[in-house]
Write a protein that holds these residues in place. Structure first.
Motif, PDB file in Angstrom:
ATOM      1  N   VAL A   1       0.824  -1.210   0.000  1.00  0.00           N
ATOM      2  CA  VAL A   1       0.000   0.000   0.000  1.00  0.00           C
ATOM      3  C   VAL A   1       0.858   1.259   0.000  1.00  0.00           C
ATOM      4  O   VAL A   1       0.435   2.310  -0.477  1.00  0.00           O
ATOM      5  N   PHE A   2       2.090   1.161   0.491  1.00  0.00           N
ATOM      6  CA  PHE A   2       2.949   2.337   0.585  1.00  0.00           C
ATOM      7  C   PHE A   2       3.437   2.819  -0.778  1.00  0.00           C
ATOM      8  O   PHE A   2       3.704   4.007  -0.951  1.00  0.00           O
ATOM      9  N   TRP A   3       3.592   1.909  -1.742  1.00  0.00           N
ATOM     10  CA  TRP A   3       4.012   2.365  -3.077  1.00  0.00           C
ATOM     11  C   TRP A   3       2.909   2.191  -4.129  1.00  0.00           C
ATOM     12  O   TRP A   3       3.105   2.513  -5.290  1.00  0.00           O
ATOM     13  N   SER A   4       1.737   1.718  -3.699  1.00  0.00           N
ATOM     14  CA  SER A   4       0.636   1.573  -4.662  1.00  0.00           C
ATOM     15  C   SER A   4       0.206   2.906  -5.284  1.00  0.00           C
ATOM     16  O   SER A   4      -0.144   2.919  -6.476  1.00  0.00           O
ATOM     17  N   PRO A   5       0.214   4.059  -4.553  1.00  0.00           N
ATOM     18  CA  PRO A   5      -0.151   5.313  -5.222  1.00  0.00           C
ATOM     19  C   PRO A   5       0.782   5.682  -6.371  1.00  0.00           C
ATOM     20  O   PRO A   5       0.359   6.288  -7.360  1.00  0.00           O
ATOM     21  N   VAL A   6       2.065   5.314  -6.245  1.00  0.00           N
ATOM     22  CA  VAL A   6       3.024   5.587  -7.323  1.00  0.00           C
ATOM     23  C   VAL A   6       2.676   4.741  -8.541  1.00  0.00           C
ATOM     24  O   VAL A   6       2.614   5.231  -9.674  1.00  0.00           O
ATOM     25  N   VAL A   7       2.432   3.452  -8.313  1.00  0.00           N
ATOM     26  CA  VAL A   7       2.058   2.552  -9.408  1.00  0.00           C
ATOM     27  C   VAL A   7       0.723   2.973 -10.015  1.00  0.00           C
ATOM     28  O   VAL A   7       0.504   2.857 -11.220  1.00  0.00           O
TER      29      VAL A   7
ATOM     30  N   ALA B   1       9.599 -10.755  -3.971  1.00  0.00           N
ATOM     31  CA  ALA B   1       8.372 -10.370  -3.280  1.00  0.00           C
ATOM     32  C   ALA B   1       7.962  -8.942  -3.618  1.00  0.00           C
ATOM     33  O   ALA B   1       6.772  -8.658  -3.808  1.00  0.00           O
ATOM     34  N   PHE B   2       8.930  -8.031  -3.708  1.00  0.00           N
ATOM     35  CA  PHE B   2       8.629  -6.639  -4.040  1.00  0.00           C
ATOM     36  C   PHE B   2       8.038  -6.531  -5.442  1.00  0.00           C
ATOM     37  O   PHE B   2       7.011  -5.866  -5.653  1.00  0.00           O
ATOM     38  N   CYS B   3       8.673  -7.176  -6.399  1.00  0.00           N
ATOM     39  CA  CYS B   3       8.165  -7.135  -7.778  1.00  0.00           C
ATOM     40  C   CYS B   3       6.816  -7.833  -7.893  1.00  0.00           C
ATOM     41  O   CYS B   3       5.931  -7.385  -8.639  1.00  0.00           O
ATOM     42  N   SER B   4       6.638  -8.936  -7.166  1.00  0.00           N
ATOM     43  CA  SER B   4       5.376  -9.655  -7.201  1.00  0.00           C
ATOM     44  C   SER B   4       4.247  -8.824  -6.589  1.00  0.00           C
ATOM     45  O   SER B   4       3.126  -8.799  -7.116  1.00  0.00           O
ATOM     46  N   ALA B   5       4.535  -8.138  -5.489  1.00  0.00           N
ATOM     47  CA  ALA B   5       3.527  -7.267  -4.873  1.00  0.00           C
ATOM     48  C   ALA B   5       3.154  -6.124  -5.810  1.00  0.00           C
ATOM     49  O   ALA B   5       1.982  -5.730  -5.895  1.00  0.00           O
ATOM     50  N   THR B   6       4.134  -5.601  -6.517  1.00  0.00           N
ATOM     51  CA  THR B   6       3.871  -4.543  -7.495  1.00  0.00           C
ATOM     52  C   THR B   6       2.990  -5.064  -8.624  1.00  0.00           C
ATOM     53  O   THR B   6       2.050  -4.390  -9.069  1.00  0.00           O
ATOM     54  N   GLN B   7       3.271  -6.270  -9.088  1.00  0.00           N
ATOM     55  CA  GLN B   7       2.436  -6.886 -10.117  1.00  0.00           C
ATOM     56  C   GLN B   7       1.005  -7.062  -9.611  1.00  0.00           C
ATOM     57  O   GLN B   7       0.038  -6.822 -10.344  1.00  0.00           O
ATOM     58  N   ASP B   8       0.856  -7.451  -8.347  1.00  0.00           N
ATOM     59  CA  ASP B   8      -0.477  -7.627  -7.775  1.00  0.00           C
ATOM     60  C   ASP B   8      -1.278  -6.329  -7.808  1.00  0.00           C
ATOM     61  O   ASP B   8      -2.472  -6.332  -8.096  1.00  0.00           O
ATOM     62  N   ILE B   9      -0.609  -5.219  -7.473  1.00  0.00           N
ATOM     63  CA  ILE B   9      -1.282  -3.913  -7.505  1.00  0.00           C
ATOM     64  C   ILE B   9      -1.853  -3.647  -8.891  1.00  0.00           C
ATOM     65  O   ILE B   9      -3.014  -3.234  -9.041  1.00  0.00           O
ATOM     66  N   CYS B  10      -1.046  -3.897  -9.895  1.00  0.00           N
ATOM     67  CA  CYS B  10      -1.452  -3.627 -11.278  1.00  0.00           C
ATOM     68  C   CYS B  10      -2.586  -4.544 -11.731  1.00  0.00           C
ATOM     69  O   CYS B  10      -3.560  -4.100 -12.351  1.00  0.00           O
ATOM     70  N   ILE B  11      -2.461  -5.831 -11.425  1.00  0.00           N
ATOM     71  CA  ILE B  11      -3.464  -6.792 -11.881  1.00  0.00           C
ATOM     72  C   ILE B  11      -4.795  -6.567 -11.183  1.00  0.00           C
ATOM     73  O   ILE B  11      -5.861  -6.658 -11.809  1.00  0.00           O
ATOM     74  N   ASP B  12      -4.772  -6.279  -9.887  1.00  0.00           N
ATOM     75  CA  ASP B  12      -6.017  -5.998  -9.174  1.00  0.00           C
ATOM     76  C   ASP B  12      -6.736  -4.804  -9.790  1.00  0.00           C
ATOM     77  O   ASP B  12      -7.961  -4.824  -9.978  1.00  0.00           O
ATOM     78  N   ALA B  13      -5.976  -3.749 -10.088  1.00  0.00           N
ATOM     79  CA  ALA B  13      -6.582  -2.567 -10.707  1.00  0.00           C
ATOM     80  C   ALA B  13      -7.076  -2.890 -12.120  1.00  0.00           C
ATOM     81  O   ALA B  13      -8.179  -2.483 -12.506  1.00  0.00           O
ATOM     82  N   TYR B  14      -6.278  -3.619 -12.886  1.00  0.00           N
ATOM     83  CA  TYR B  14      -6.664  -3.995 -14.251  1.00  0.00           C
ATOM     84  C   TYR B  14      -7.942  -4.818 -14.245  1.00  0.00           C
ATOM     85  O   TYR B  14      -8.840  -4.618 -15.069  1.00  0.00           O
ATOM     86  N   ARG B  15      -8.047  -5.754 -13.299  1.00  0.00           N
ATOM     87  CA  ARG B  15      -9.216  -6.636 -13.218  1.00  0.00           C
ATOM     88  C   ARG B  15     -10.506  -5.838 -13.040  1.00  0.00           C
ATOM     89  O   ARG B  15     -11.519  -6.133 -13.672  1.00  0.00           O
ATOM     90  N   ILE B  16     -10.478  -4.837 -12.188  1.00  0.00           N
ATOM     91  CA  ILE B  16     -11.691  -4.074 -11.899  1.00  0.00           C
ATOM     92  C   ILE B  16     -11.970  -3.031 -12.974  1.00  0.00           C
ATOM     93  O   ILE B  16     -13.120  -2.733 -13.289  1.00  0.00           O
TER      94      ILE B  16
END
Length: 450
Positions: free
Chosen positions: A69-75, A128-143
């Motif tokens: 959540v700390f870097w999700s606004p940047v992504v 883990a960092f790159c995977s968490a970043t990918q999760d941010i993108c995919i969750d947003a893309y899905r919705i």
């Protein structure tokens, strides 16, 4: 979560929709790295004779998934030079994260845990960092990439792909390690990440429009901040506007919509998965210490468990459609906590493959039910205009306490044994059960808004 229910025929046809099919592959890409820095990595470390206390601390690598959540606004809002112009906001960050996962997995494969444990830990953190970043993108893309009528189908496709990837990263990695070695296993897993890369390059970027209500909220925040005389000195106007719109507004909107009850919701999210995450850290070391071979673990705990998880997911979806969210939430919380007692019972028995299959069946069935129900609940909390940041907040809270407490699991096992550890993990699930009961009671009260 859906404005209109689909007919049975429409529901079946929806699985052939290009967006839905793409979520199968993106779900696979999201699920693959998770076990490679969690339970599969624990098994590799134990196989390399790393002590259990150290293995427990290694589980803290997964905290990266809990602080995204700390870097999700940047992504969510910052474009990548050149790459975003070519692929768009979501796909550019997805591709960068996927390439990062591949390279870090290759690095892990070429590292010896017996002599380069610190380097292995650093590479696992990068995965883990790159995977968490990918999760941010995919969750947003899905919705963002489909209307509300397809969201349930999109989520189901994503979960199936995610579980399929966990089968590959779990059973697949165990089989390869048993036949060859762990280096070959992790190199193969890096190659499987090409599934996500190809999908990212193939799908189209979603088109998202910001509504007037969102703009008004951000405008009020900027107007309020500009009245503070010190702000312009500390932060230029352009950076201030970005910070308020990307970082502050999603949280303000959530608390504005839910009031003080938002704190209860966040606390419930934080405790719901403590029990199963804590137990999961020691699952594979437990199987190995009982004397099971890696191929046996792969066959029973991974492959057989996979099908039980899918069955649980289907049951969870049916329960939500018939009973709403809260009754299945209570059921899922009770089942996850109580199945840990089966592991405590198994810890006092001799090695028995049939017993392992029975306990794994119960654990994965309960996990499948609780996971689908909980994702449905989290989705119902999210404002689609702040999808990436709000969902990152929820999913971060969902795993952070369990990851932190799980780091001490090796100490618990070394000091008190597996039987006491699994009872302790079951007790950790009691707050989630009580909170789910309270939330259902509150939801059923007249004139109560959630």
């Amino acid at each position: 979560m859906q404005d209109r229910k689909l007919t049975w025929l429409e529901s079946l046809r929806a699985y052939g929709h290009p967006r839905v099919v793409s979520m199968l592959f993106l779900g696979f890409s999201a699920g693959l790295p998770f076990l490679l820095v969690f339970s599969t990595l624990s098994a590799w470390l134990r196989d390399a004779e790393v002590d259990r206390t150290t293995i427990g601390f290694f589980s803290w690598v997964g905290i990266m998934f809990s602080i995204k959540v700390f870097w999700s606004p940047v992504v969510d809002s910052r474009a990548l030079p050149w790459l975003s112009r070519w692929l768009g906001q979501r796909r550019s960050w997805m591709l960068l994260a996927q390439v990062g996962i591949m390279l870090a997995l290759i690095g892990m494969a070429l590292t010896d845990p017996r002599s380069e444990l610190e380097l292995l830990a650093r590479l696992a953190v990068l995965v883990a960092f790159c995977s968490a970043t990918q999760d941010i993108c995919i969750d947003a893309y899905r919705i963002e990439s489909a209307g509300s009528e397809l969201q349930a189908t999109m989520a189901a496709s994503y979960i199936f792909g995610y579980r399929l990837a966990m089968l590959v990263a779990g059973a697949g990695a165990f089989y390869i390690a048993d036949w060859y070695d762990w280096e070959t296993a992790y190199l193969a897993m890096a190659g499987f990440m090409l599934v996500g890369v190809v999908c990212t390059l193939t799908v189209s970027e979603p088109d998202v429009q910001i509504d007037s209500g969102t703009r008004k909220l951000e405008g009020r925040l900027i107007h309020w901040a500009e009245r503070l005389p010190s702000i312009p000195v500390v932060m230029p106007r352009a950076r201030l506007e970005w910070f308020l719109a990307a970082v502050v507004a999603p949280f303000v909107e959530f608390f504005q919509r839910n009031g003080v009850y938002a704190l209860v919701i966040l606390f419930f999210i934080a405790v719901f998965r403590i029990s199963d995450i804590t137990m999961g850290v020691m699952a594979n070391p437990f199987y190995l210490d009982l004397g099971f071979e890696k191929s046996e673990i792969a066959s029973v705990a991974k492959i057989f468990g996979f099908f039980m998880t899918i069955a649980g997911s289907i049951i969870g979806g049916v329960l939500v459609s018939h009973f709403g969210l809260f009754r299945p939430l209570i059921l899922g919380a009770v089942m996850v906590a109580s199945t840990n007692l089966l592991f405590a019972w198994m810890a006092g028995q001799e090695k028995d493959l049939a017993m392992l299959a029975a306990v794994i069946s119960a654990d994965n069935l309960s996990g499948g039910i609780s996971n689908v129900v909980f994702i449905a609940y989290l989705s119902s909390l999210t404002n689609k205009h702040y999808t990436a940041t709000q969902y990152a907040l929820f999913s971060s809270l969902m795993t952070l306490p369990g990851k932190f407490i799980g780091g001490f699991s090796g100490i618990m096992v070394d000091g008190y044994g597996y039987e006491s550890f699994f009872v302790y993990a079951a007790v950790l699930g009691i707050p989630a059960v009580l909170l789910a009961i309270y939330m259902m009671w509150r939801d059923n009260k007249p004139n109560t808004q959630v």
